[in-house]
Design a protein around this motif. Structure first.
Motif, PDB file in Angstrom:
ATOM      1  N   CYS A  56     -16.404  -0.196   0.005  1.00  0.00           N
ATOM      2  CA  CYS A  56     -15.491  -0.703  -1.034  1.00  0.00           C
ATOM      3  C   CYS A  56     -16.102  -1.904  -1.758  1.00  0.00           C
ATOM      4  CB  CYS A  56     -14.154  -1.090  -0.415  1.00  0.00           C
ATOM      5  SG  CYS A  56     -13.186   0.278   0.246  1.00  0.00           S
ATOM      6  N   GLU A 102      -0.717  -1.716   1.053  1.00  0.00           N
ATOM      7  CA  GLU A 102      -0.932  -2.757   0.050  1.00  0.00           C
ATOM      8  C   GLU A 102      -2.370  -2.700  -0.450  1.00  0.00           C
ATOM      9  OE1 GLU A 102       0.624  -6.782   1.004  1.00  0.00           O
ATOM     10  OE2 GLU A 102       1.054  -5.926   2.965  1.00  0.00           O
ATOM     11  N   ASN A 103      -2.582  -3.285  -1.615  1.00  0.00           N
ATOM     12  CA  ASN A 103      -3.940  -3.534  -2.098  1.00  0.00           C
ATOM     13  C   ASN A 103      -4.324  -4.944  -1.682  1.00  0.00           C
ATOM     14  OD1 ASN A 103      -4.324  -1.047  -3.372  1.00  0.00           O
ATOM     15  ND2 ASN A 103      -3.274  -1.760  -5.214  1.00  0.00           N
ATOM     16  N   LYS A 115      -5.306  -8.630  -1.646  1.00  0.00           N
ATOM     17  CA  LYS A 115      -5.149  -9.740  -2.580  1.00  0.00           C
ATOM     18  C   LYS A 115      -6.179 -10.801  -2.195  1.00  0.00           C
ATOM     19  CE  LYS A 115      -0.231  -8.824  -2.724  1.00  0.00           C
ATOM     20  NZ  LYS A 115      -0.311  -7.821  -1.674  1.00  0.00           N
ATOM     21  N   LYS A 166     -10.354  -4.283  -6.360  1.00  0.00           N
ATOM     22  CA  LYS A 166      -9.453  -3.132  -6.304  1.00  0.00           C
ATOM     23  C   LYS A 166      -9.746  -2.385  -4.996  1.00  0.00           C
ATOM     24  CE  LYS A 166      -7.879  -3.364 -10.679  1.00  0.00           C
ATOM     25  NZ  LYS A 166      -7.620  -4.753 -10.871  1.00  0.00           N
ATOM     26  N   ILE A 167      -9.124  -2.830  -3.913  1.00  0.00           N
ATOM     27  CA  ILE A 167      -9.336  -2.202  -2.602  1.00  0.00           C
ATOM     28  C   ILE A 167      -7.983  -1.989  -1.943  1.00  0.00           C
ATOM     29  CG2 ILE A 167     -10.382  -2.428  -0.318  1.00  0.00           C
ATOM     30  CD1 ILE A 167     -12.474  -4.277  -1.556  1.00  0.00           C
ATOM     31  N   ALA A 168      -7.682  -0.735  -1.600  1.00  0.00           N
ATOM     32  CA  ALA A 168      -6.459  -0.421  -0.859  1.00  0.00           C
ATOM     33  C   ALA A 168      -6.743  -0.610   0.630  1.00  0.00           C
ATOM     34  CB  ALA A 168      -6.026   1.013  -1.140  1.00  0.00           C
TER      35      ALA A 168
END
Length: 196
Positions: A58, A174-175, A177, A185-187
């Motif tokens: 990621c 959640e993504n 923060k 942009k990482i889930a």
């Protein structure tokens, strides 16, 4: 100092420097914490490895066209600590991001990475949560992530006025923060993919 080929030949009550560390040629992995040797855990668990691999993938996708570089353990980071003699702390974080290329050399990172990630294992949780938390804060690491694979939790700490401020725990669904990298942009479900 001459080359040391057996870990048992080191005196664990003595303090060492980075130049000593460079002379150690044995199979055990160690870190140098304020001059003292800290033996690292044996090979990480499958959960630890999956989280590391998933997150490094990621990170690669998010940072591949940006000026920051992503590094995965084993990777030496020589932390600058004002309270200690120069070059007495060498750590190997699970992952780190360095945005200042001047800190990089053939041996790793000489200075504080912008972000460090440690993945907790049952036998090293106190070291990562307490010892490294305080080291990274003192060294000025701007953001520190602690990942707990079993409970699938991410803790994010950001440095403000020489203190770490923690965000609420982040969990699957959640993504991520990151105050330092708000464009990430990482889930979290991708970070914990195939982790049981």
């Amino acid at each position: 100092m001459q080359e040391v080929t057996k870990f048992s030949d080191l005196d664990l009550t003595k303090t060492y420097s980075y130049s000593d560390y460079l002379m150690w040629n044995f199979k055990e992995r160690v870190e140098l914490i304020k001059g003292f040797i800290m033996k690292m855990s044996p090979a990480p668990s499958m959960s630890h490895q999956r989280v590391s691999q998933n997150l490094s993938g990621c990170f690669y996708e998010n940072f591949k066209r940006k000026p920051c570089s992503v590094f995965v353990a084993p990777f030496d980071v020589r932390l600058p600590l004002k309270s200690e003699k120069k070059d007495t702390t060498v750590v190997q974080p699970d992952l780190c991001i360095v945005c200042d290329e001047n800190k990089l050399d053939d041996r790793g990172c000489n200075g504080s990475p912008d972000l460090i990630v440690e993945i907790i294992s049952p036998n090293n949780s106190k070291h990562d949560i307490t010892t490294k938390f305080n080291l990274y804060k003192e060294a000025g690491v701007l953001e520190y992530w602690i990942i707990e694979p079993l409970d699938k939790i991410l803790l994010v700490y950001t440095l403000k006025n020489h203190e770490y401020i923690g965000l609420p725990p982040q969990t699957e669904g959640e993504n991520i923060k990151s105050p330092l990298f708000p464009e990430l942009k990482i889930a979290l479900e991708d970070v914990f993919y195939k982790v049981k």
